[in-house]
Design an enzyme around this catalytic site. Structure first.
Site, PDB file in Angstrom:
ATOM      1  N   GLU A 152       1.334  -3.299  23.412  1.00 15.82           N
ATOM      2  CA  GLU A 152       1.938  -2.005  23.768  1.00 15.82           C
ATOM      3  C   GLU A 152       1.239  -1.380  24.964  1.00 15.82           C
ATOM      4  O   GLU A 152       0.012  -1.474  25.048  1.00 15.82           O
ATOM      5  CB  GLU A 152       1.838  -1.054  22.568  1.00 15.82           C
TER       6      GLU A 152
ATOM      7  N   THR B 230       6.895  -2.081  11.220  1.00 18.14           N
ATOM      8  CA  THR B 230       6.487  -0.719  11.602  1.00 18.14           C
ATOM      9  C   THR B 230       4.974  -0.576  11.424  1.00 18.14           C
ATOM     10  O   THR B 230       4.458   0.540  11.367  1.00 18.14           O
ATOM     11  CB  THR B 230       7.197   0.357  10.736  1.00 18.14           C
TER      12      THR B 230
ATOM     13  N   ARG C 246       1.709  -2.998  12.799  1.00 18.08           N
ATOM     14  CA  ARG C 246       1.043  -3.213  14.081  1.00 18.08           C
ATOM     15  C   ARG C 246       1.613  -4.475  14.727  1.00 18.08           C
ATOM     16  O   ARG C 246       1.811  -5.487  14.038  1.00 18.08           O
ATOM     17  CB  ARG C 246      -0.470  -3.365  13.903  1.00 18.08           C
TER      18      ARG C 246
ATOM     19  N   GLY D 155       0.866  -1.190   0.000  1.00 11.54           N
ATOM     20  CA  GLY D 155       0.000   0.000   0.000  1.00 11.54           C
ATOM     21  C   GLY D 155       0.894   1.229   0.000  1.00 11.54           C
ATOM     22  O   GLY D 155       2.060   1.158  -0.397  1.00 11.54           O
ATOM     23  N   ARG D 156       0.337   2.339   0.521  1.00  7.13           N
ATOM     24  CA  ARG D 156       1.082   3.602   0.486  1.00  7.13           C
ATOM     25  C   ARG D 156       2.464   3.494   1.134  1.00  7.13           C
ATOM     26  O   ARG D 156       3.474   3.870   0.545  1.00  7.13           O
ATOM     27  CB  ARG D 156       0.288   4.684   1.216  1.00  7.13           C
ATOM     28  N   ILE D 157       2.516   2.959   2.364  1.00  6.75           N
ATOM     29  CA  ILE D 157       3.801   2.929   3.088  1.00  6.75           C
ATOM     30  C   ILE D 157       4.728   1.884   2.452  1.00  6.75           C
ATOM     31  O   ILE D 157       5.913   2.141   2.241  1.00  6.75           O
ATOM     32  CB  ILE D 157       3.585   2.687   4.601  1.00  6.75           C
TER      33      ILE D 157
ATOM     34  N   HIS E 144       7.283   2.716  19.132  1.00  7.05           N
ATOM     35  CA  HIS E 144       6.234   3.151  18.188  1.00  7.05           C
ATOM     36  C   HIS E 144       6.413   4.622  17.781  1.00  7.05           C
ATOM     37  O   HIS E 144       5.567   5.464  18.073  1.00  7.05           O
ATOM     38  CB  HIS E 144       4.836   2.923  18.791  1.00  7.05           C
TER      39      HIS E 144
HETATM   40  C1  DGY Z   1      -0.472   5.190  12.673  1.00  6.79           C
HETATM   41  O1  DGY Z   1      -0.828   6.343  12.422  1.00  6.79           O
HETATM   42  O2  DGY Z   1      -1.233   4.236  12.559  1.00  6.79           O
HETATM   43  C2  DGY Z   1       0.953   5.003  13.073  1.00  6.79           C
HETATM   44  O3  DGY Z   1       1.152   3.768  13.645  1.00  6.79           O
HETATM   45  C3  DGY Z   1       1.373   6.126  13.988  1.00  6.79           C
HETATM   46  O4  DGY Z   1       2.733   6.083  14.236  1.00  6.79           O
END
Ligand code: DGY
Length: 319
Positions: free
Chosen positions: A267, A236, A238, A155-157, A285
């Site tokens: 968390e 990075t 979840r 996706g975007r990231i 996070h």
């Molecule tokens: C989000 O916006 O979902 C990211 O995990 C924030 O750091």
């Protein structure tokens, strides 16, 4: 009278000023997450709620807020909100997509480089006063340049992470619910592989998918067993996408070479066993934690909450 907005933390100054200007703002002045009882009290008379990814906005909270029209999450992920309960009550839920893409991709790369080149260990050693000089076998890591990067979720990231891989002349493979059109694959120089093949072939496996019932524990014992003993796992996205217990076992047994983690299963708790493993680079996070991005996220939250509370369709409504 201006609508009442309840904000569970304090946001960067320019956003606080704007929120105060537009709304009767009630917010958490202390630098700590609110308890469920405090959130319940806060939403009781609120028209709008600005929540954090660390606030569990469950059915009980939603049902305790008779006037609430909008839940604006200060995050792109919204797995912390009971969407069904919100829908049943006719509440709009919004998120902050797009604005944290590049910042999170940067942090992903910080983890890739840190874990491969043992940066935290090397940094601690340099500070320790124990360094006696250059040595040919000191703190040897693995190369990043020219290796295979496996992206789970393009996706975007994921795409922003793939773009950066070109500078390292890496081979990029990806897996996704839907395969991208060939034109898009070419743009990211990425080829599609089923997850099991991606795990087998990648030197770095990086996770970029939302947490859903389907993605929970996607990386389990079986998946970890498929990875190369020289490979690194990066998360990075979840925490619960990885079975943390299985990961600890895999790291202890040297089944994989290391892990770079910005997110954790429960968390803010990070298991002691994981904290003791030096092949794991652990961050609290901070994927989107640049001042510019946190301000941009605040602006999006503002746009969304103002839209709903003035009877308009918000730009980032979660479906
Ligand atoms: C989000 O916006 O979902 C990211 O995990 C924030 O750091």
């Amino acid at each position: 009278m201006a609508p009442t907005v309840f904000l569970t933390r304090t946001l960067p100054d320019p956003i606080m000023r704007e929120l105060r200007r537009r709304f009767r703002l009630r917010f958490n002045r202390e630098d700590r997450p609110l308890s469920k009882a405090e959130i319940l009290r806060g939403v009781r008379k609120a028209d709008g709620l600005i929540s954090m990814l660390s606030d569990a906005i469950d059915r009980e909270i939603i049902e305790a807020a008779p006037d609430l029209r909008v839940i604006a999450n200060y995050a792109v992920g919204y797995n912390n909100i009971d969407l069904n309960a919100a829908r049943e009550r006719g509440m709009v839920v919004t998120n902050t997509p797009g604005v944290l893409t590049e910042t999170t991709a940067d942090l992903t790369w910080a983890l890739i480089l840190s874990v491969a080149r043992r940066i935290p260990e090397a940094e601690q050693f340099a500070r320790s006063g124990k360094w006696t000089g250059w040595a040919p076998t000191q703190l040897l890591g693995g190369d990043v340049f020219g290796k295979t990067l496996g992206i789970v979720g393009l996706g975007r990231i994921g795409q922003a992470v793939a773009r950066r891989a070109a500078g390292f002349e890496m081979r990029v493979v990806y897996t996704s619910r839907r395969r991208l059109p060939i034109r898009e694959e070419k743009r990211f120089r990425a080829s599609f592989l089923p997850l099991s093949d991606l795990l087998r072939e990648s030197d770095f496996v990086s996770l970029h998918l939302p947490l859903t019932p389907e993605s929970r524990h996607l990386i389990d014992r079986k998946a970890l067993r498929r990875m190369k003993p020289t490979a690194f796992l990066i998360n990075t996205a979840r925490g619960p996408i990885i079975d943390e217990e299985a990961l600890i076992e895999a790291l202890r047994n040297k089944q994989i070479a290391g892990a770079g983690l910005d997110v954790f299963e429960n968390e803010p708790a990070i298991p002691r066993e994981l904290r003791e493993i030096k092949e794991a680079v652990l961050l609290p996070h901070v994927g989107s934690a640049s001042l510019e991005t946190r301000i941009r996220m605040g602006r999006i939250v503002l746009e969304n909450i103002v839209a709903v509370l003035t009877g308009k369709k918000p730009p980032n409504m979660v479906k």
